[in-house]
Design a protein around this motif. Sequence first.
Motif, PDB file in Angstrom:
ATOM      1  N   TYR A  53       6.837  -9.971  -9.945  1.00 48.47           N
ATOM      2  CA  TYR A  53       6.939  -8.795 -10.793  1.00 48.47           C
ATOM      3  C   TYR A  53       7.895  -7.797 -10.146  1.00 48.47           C
ATOM      4  N   THR A  54       8.301  -6.813 -10.924  1.00 46.95           N
ATOM      5  CA  THR A  54       9.279  -5.834 -10.456  1.00 46.95           C
ATOM      6  C   THR A  54       8.697  -4.427 -10.561  1.00 46.95           C
ATOM      7  N   GLY A  55       9.018  -3.586  -9.597  1.00 47.19           N
ATOM      8  CA  GLY A  55       8.594  -2.189  -9.612  1.00 47.19           C
ATOM      9  C   GLY A  55       9.732  -1.283  -9.160  1.00 47.19           C
ATOM     10  N   THR A  56       9.631  -0.022  -9.482  1.00 47.71           N
ATOM     11  CA  THR A  56      10.668   0.940  -9.090  1.00 47.71           C
ATOM     12  C   THR A  56      10.033   2.209  -8.531  1.00 47.71           C
ATOM     13  N   TYR A  57      10.791   2.877  -7.688  1.00 53.90           N
ATOM     14  CA  TYR A  57      10.398   4.224  -7.262  1.00 53.90           C
ATOM     15  C   TYR A  57      11.650   5.035  -6.965  1.00 53.90           C
ATOM     16  N   ILE A  58      11.498   6.332  -7.054  1.00 61.24           N
ATOM     17  CA  ILE A  58      12.611   7.254  -6.829  1.00 61.24           C
ATOM     18  C   ILE A  58      12.494   7.839  -5.433  1.00 61.24           C
ATOM     19  N   TYR A  59      13.606   7.904  -4.721  1.00 58.84           N
ATOM     20  CA  TYR A  59      13.610   8.565  -3.413  1.00 58.84           C
ATOM     21  C   TYR A  59      14.831   9.460  -3.308  1.00 58.84           C
ATOM     22  N   GLU A  60      14.734  10.465  -2.479  1.00 55.06           N
ATOM     23  CA  GLU A  60      15.821  11.423  -2.318  1.00 55.06           C
ATOM     24  C   GLU A  60      16.776  10.949  -1.232  1.00 55.06           C
ATOM     25  N   GLY A  61      18.056  11.065  -1.510  1.00 58.82           N
ATOM     26  CA  GLY A  61      19.060  10.625  -0.546  1.00 58.82           C
ATOM     27  C   GLY A  61      19.822   9.447  -1.077  1.00 58.82           C
ATOM     28  N   SER A  62      21.012   9.247  -0.572  1.00 56.98           N
ATOM     29  CA  SER A  62      21.863   8.167  -1.047  1.00 56.98           C
ATOM     30  C   SER A  62      21.513   6.867  -0.350  1.00 56.98           C
ATOM     31  N   PHE A 144       8.639  -7.990  -6.136  1.00 55.91           N
ATOM     32  CA  PHE A 144       7.461  -8.432  -5.393  1.00 55.91           C
ATOM     33  C   PHE A 144       7.208  -9.909  -5.714  1.00 55.91           C
ATOM     34  N   VAL A 145       7.094 -10.717  -4.683  1.00 61.43           N
ATOM     35  CA  VAL A 145       6.754 -12.132  -4.852  1.00 61.43           C
ATOM     36  C   VAL A 145       5.489 -12.395  -4.039  1.00 61.43           C
ATOM     37  N   VAL A 146       4.425 -12.783  -4.726  1.00 58.07           N
ATOM     38  CA  VAL A 146       3.139 -13.057  -4.079  1.00 58.07           C
ATOM     39  C   VAL A 146       2.824 -14.539  -4.231  1.00 58.07           C
ATOM     40  N   ARG A 147       2.533 -15.203  -3.115  1.00 59.97           N
ATOM     41  CA  ARG A 147       2.133 -16.605  -3.152  1.00 59.97           C
ATOM     42  C   ARG A 147       0.782 -16.724  -2.460  1.00 59.97           C
ATOM     43  N   ALA A 148      -0.054 -17.626  -2.975  1.00 63.91           N
ATOM     44  CA  ALA A 148      -1.410 -17.763  -2.447  1.00 63.91           C
ATOM     45  C   ALA A 148      -1.827 -19.225  -2.429  1.00 63.91           C
ATOM     46  N   SER A 149      -2.865 -19.486  -1.656  1.00 63.99           N
ATOM     47  CA  SER A 149      -3.390 -20.843  -1.542  1.00 63.99           C
ATOM     48  C   SER A 149      -4.268 -21.220  -2.716  1.00 63.99           C
ATOM     49  N   ASP A 150      -4.666 -20.234  -3.514  1.00 64.73           N
ATOM     50  CA  ASP A 150      -5.571 -20.482  -4.637  1.00 64.73           C
ATOM     51  C   ASP A 150      -5.080 -19.726  -5.864  1.00 64.73           C
ATOM     52  N   ALA A 151      -5.017 -20.406  -7.013  1.00 66.50           N
ATOM     53  CA  ALA A 151      -4.513 -19.783  -8.239  1.00 66.50           C
ATOM     54  C   ALA A 151      -5.400 -18.633  -8.706  1.00 66.50           C
ATOM     55  N   ILE A 157      -4.483 -10.885  -9.616  1.00 65.11           N
ATOM     56  CA  ILE A 157      -3.411  -9.904  -9.406  1.00 65.11           C
ATOM     57  C   ILE A 157      -2.592  -9.731 -10.681  1.00 65.11           C
ATOM     58  N   GLY A 158      -2.227 -10.858 -11.310  1.00 66.02           N
ATOM     59  CA  GLY A 158      -1.377 -10.812 -12.503  1.00 66.02           C
ATOM     60  C   GLY A 158      -2.058 -10.262 -13.735  1.00 66.02           C
ATOM     61  N   SER A 159      -3.390 -10.179 -13.735  1.00 64.41           N
ATOM     62  CA  SER A 159      -4.105  -9.671 -14.907  1.00 64.41           C
ATOM     63  C   SER A 159      -3.860  -8.182 -15.138  1.00 64.41           C
ATOM     64  N   TYR A 160      -3.531  -7.456 -14.096  1.00 65.18           N
ATOM     65  CA  TYR A 160      -3.250  -6.018 -14.248  1.00 65.18           C
ATOM     66  C   TYR A 160      -2.291  -5.612 -13.130  1.00 65.18           C
ATOM     67  N   LEU A 161      -1.019  -5.833 -13.373  1.00 68.43           N
ATOM     68  CA  LEU A 161      -0.011  -5.638 -12.328  1.00 68.43           C
ATOM     69  C   LEU A 161       0.132  -4.176 -11.908  1.00 68.43           C
ATOM     70  N   GLN A 162       0.035  -3.253 -12.863  1.00 69.41           N
ATOM     71  CA  GLN A 162       0.158  -1.847 -12.493  1.00 69.41           C
ATOM     72  C   GLN A 162      -1.001  -1.414 -11.604  1.00 69.41           C
ATOM     73  N   GLY A 163      -2.181  -1.940 -11.900  1.00 75.46           N
ATOM     74  CA  GLY A 163      -3.348  -1.616 -11.068  1.00 75.46           C
ATOM     75  C   GLY A 163      -3.183  -2.146  -9.650  1.00 75.46           C
ATOM     76  N   TRP A 164      -2.674  -3.359  -9.528  1.00 75.76           N
ATOM     77  CA  TRP A 164      -2.411  -3.944  -8.207  1.00 75.76           C
ATOM     78  C   TRP A 164      -1.369  -3.125  -7.456  1.00 75.76           C
ATOM     79  N   LEU A 165      -0.308  -2.710  -8.159  1.00 77.37           N
ATOM     80  CA  LEU A 165       0.732  -1.881  -7.536  1.00 77.37           C
ATOM     81  C   LEU A 165       0.163  -0.538  -7.097  1.00 77.37           C
ATOM     82  N   ASP A 166      -0.692   0.037  -7.930  1.00 81.35           N
ATOM     83  CA  ASP A 166      -1.316   1.317  -7.570  1.00 81.35           C
ATOM     84  C   ASP A 166      -2.158   1.174  -6.300  1.00 81.35           C
ATOM     85  N   ASP A 167      -2.885   0.047  -6.205  1.00 83.84           N
ATOM     86  CA  ASP A 167      -3.693  -0.195  -5.011  1.00 83.84           C
ATOM     87  C   ASP A 167      -2.803  -0.370  -3.779  1.00 83.84           C
TER      88      ASP A 167
END
Length: 225
Positions: A53-62, A144-151, A157-167
Amino acid sequence: MRQKGSLRPELGEPVILRCQPYKLSLTELLLPHKISPAGFFRLWPSLPAIVEYTGTYIYEGSGFRATAAQQYGTSPFFSGLKSLSSKLFHRVCSHIIRAVAGFQLCYAAKTWYGGFLGMMVFGASEVSRNVDLGDETTTMLCKFVVRASDASITKEIGSYLQGWLDDLTDGGVEYMPEDEVKASAAERLKISMERTTLLKAAQPKKTPKPDEEEENEEEEKEDRG
């Protein structure tokens, strides 16, 4: 004659206790797993379950100046991901990619039940269209690329990506749907092509040298003859 008192105390009205559901963060169900970079990259391809999945954030500075300042510990480069240091992950390694004003971060953890979870975060600064290349880049695009030993882990994680990102980031990163990622990539390509066209149009036309002019005149005479 003494009257035997009752041993059973007087009871009032029964107290009703209502239980409310308690939300437990997925990141709190993890334990840091120490592993060497070599071991991590050897294990990574064998992990069967994956979610991206993909996420973005804003930061100050070049962007490019921020990468240069990173070595002094003053860069706002990782501002959206700063809370990751307090999460239950082991930071395996990190690399600054100066060519694109970006980075690569690798993390490892295990669940309470022994499942392995690895995570890579790739970041690249977005360039503003109103300034020269690399001067005022303030949007960080993170893959973000997440790999795991169990599906079951990646499914949760994929059921609510924004919630996972918030955590993960304490609300520092906003989830970006795939269609918006594609639209952003198309817009960047369009801007790049427009700039290339403008640069080509601004280049001065090549004027023929005197020798070339004489050769052209001789060729024209031969053709007429």
